[in-house]
Design an enzyme around this catalytic site. Sequence first.
Site, short mmCIF file in Angstrom:
data_model
loop_
_atom_site.label_atom_id
_atom_site.label_comp_id
_atom_site.label_asym_id
_atom_site.label_seq_id
_atom_site.Cartn_x
_atom_site.Cartn_y
_atom_site.Cartn_z
N GLY A 167 0.83 -1.20 0.00
CA GLY A 167 0.00 0.00 0.00
C GLY A 167 0.87 1.25 0.00
N SER A 168 0.54 2.20 0.85
CA SER A 168 1.23 3.50 0.84
C SER A 168 2.64 3.47 1.40
CB SER A 168 0.40 4.54 1.59
OG SER A 168 -0.73 4.90 0.84
N VAL A 169 3.05 2.37 2.00
CA VAL A 169 4.47 2.24 2.36
C VAL A 169 5.32 2.31 1.09
CG1 VAL A 169 6.19 0.65 3.34
CG2 VAL A 169 4.02 1.01 4.51
#
Length: 515
Positions: A94-96
Amino acid sequence: MKICKVNVLKFMAIIILIISFFIACSQIQNKSETSTQTKAEIFNSYLSELHDRGQFNGNALIIENGEIAYRGTFGIGNFEPIDSLKLNSVFRLGSVSKQFTAMGIMMLKEEGKLTYDQDIRDFIPELPYKGITVRHLLNHTSGLPDYSRIMNEHWKVELAYDDPEKFISGNEDVIMMLCEYKPTVHFTPGERWEYSNTGYNLLATIISRISGMLFNEYLQEHIFIPAEMTSTLVYKYIPGFDDKMPNRVFGFGTKFNGIDRFTTDSHYLNGAFGEGGIYSTLEDLMKWDRILYNDVLVSKQTLEEAFSPGKLNNGNLTDYGFGWFIDKSPNNKKVVKHMGGWAGFLTNIYREIEENNCIITLTNNNTRYFNIDDGLIDILHNKPPKFPRIFIADVIGKKVQNEGIKASILYYKKLKSEQPDNYVFNEYELNFLGYELLEDKKVDEAIGIFKLNMEEYPKSANVYDSYADALLSKGDTVNALINFKKVQDIDSAFFEIKKKINAIEKNTILNNDNN
């Protein structure tokens, strides 16, 4: 022979002192022996408890003072068929992913191929937005709206979100829609901070256009291979097993009854990169953490800027650098961190960079947010761990299944009155449960939950919209229309509200004409 009572008492006192001494020594020894195991045992106990409560299905790794303090795995990687997680399981980040996109931009900057204050239309000239720089995208200060709303409203709307025919082919589809529909920016670039997936999506496109390489190829060659991250890749979603990534796990959710599972892994926007799209493992993210302590990829000066807060036009600082949130540890030392959530996955990397500590958690059964990392931070700093609150929908959903809607509503009110701090109470919880009941053909139960939501949050347009959807499912078009119009009164721009109202009114006219 006469025995002196005083001497006996003295003798007994000495015996008691000796026994007490040995007990104390034993306790000290046991405490010393336990202390060498305490951290790992407490980490494991905490995560085991979360797993038993249904709040953790995933892998975790903790680094303390540069050494691995704990790693463990809990739960399943898939349920069709059931497959247990392994330490080398590959999770969607995801946004990592954003920190890797930011690193690609930083590398190009060091090569002299761009500057942070360069206008993004130098690289994507077709965009209809002026005055936005690369730095604005990195710092989330561009004002760009989230592209997902435009896509949801206009991209192959006749198809379901998980229909393979609806899947976008990549970032160019996003740019095409931004250029065609030109959604308005939320504010002047640099005026304030607002998290923007659109910004990092565009940064990935900039990397591709400058380098002349596909985004996944650029990151593989310039980041993953140098960092020896052998199980990490930018991945274009393919339903089902893929031999290119045999250890990939799948996102899933658990239904309101706490038993049945459903897939959350497939979404038509899975082909977008930059803001997400990367898969990785505990070990590879540990390598990523380690390599950021030296200048293998970029200089320490460049990294320092990435780990520094952005600055707004008025001089105020934000809490976000380049792909990293900026925070403080319990010891008031610098922390850089990021969380990611998408399609059932919830991931987090938390780095205390002045103390050489790191917490990595990867989960694939979190359609909603469980804040498990605060407890891990507590343990890392020798404090009793805080446990996250329990989502009220999980409790009430089981109650509906076992005792019916009336008993469930009474129980909800009892818990909210007596234990408000132990559960998550908000309109989205009830909304989430209501739609699950509706999907499961429990229409009356869904109506009961949505009605409760209206009583709890009477100023929200969303609760009336959901209640009206349930009424429509039951065939009560009259009351559905009344509640859809309440939505319009509260928020005239509410998603598809005009379309819903028009559809009912049109059908009503047609029915009257036929009669």
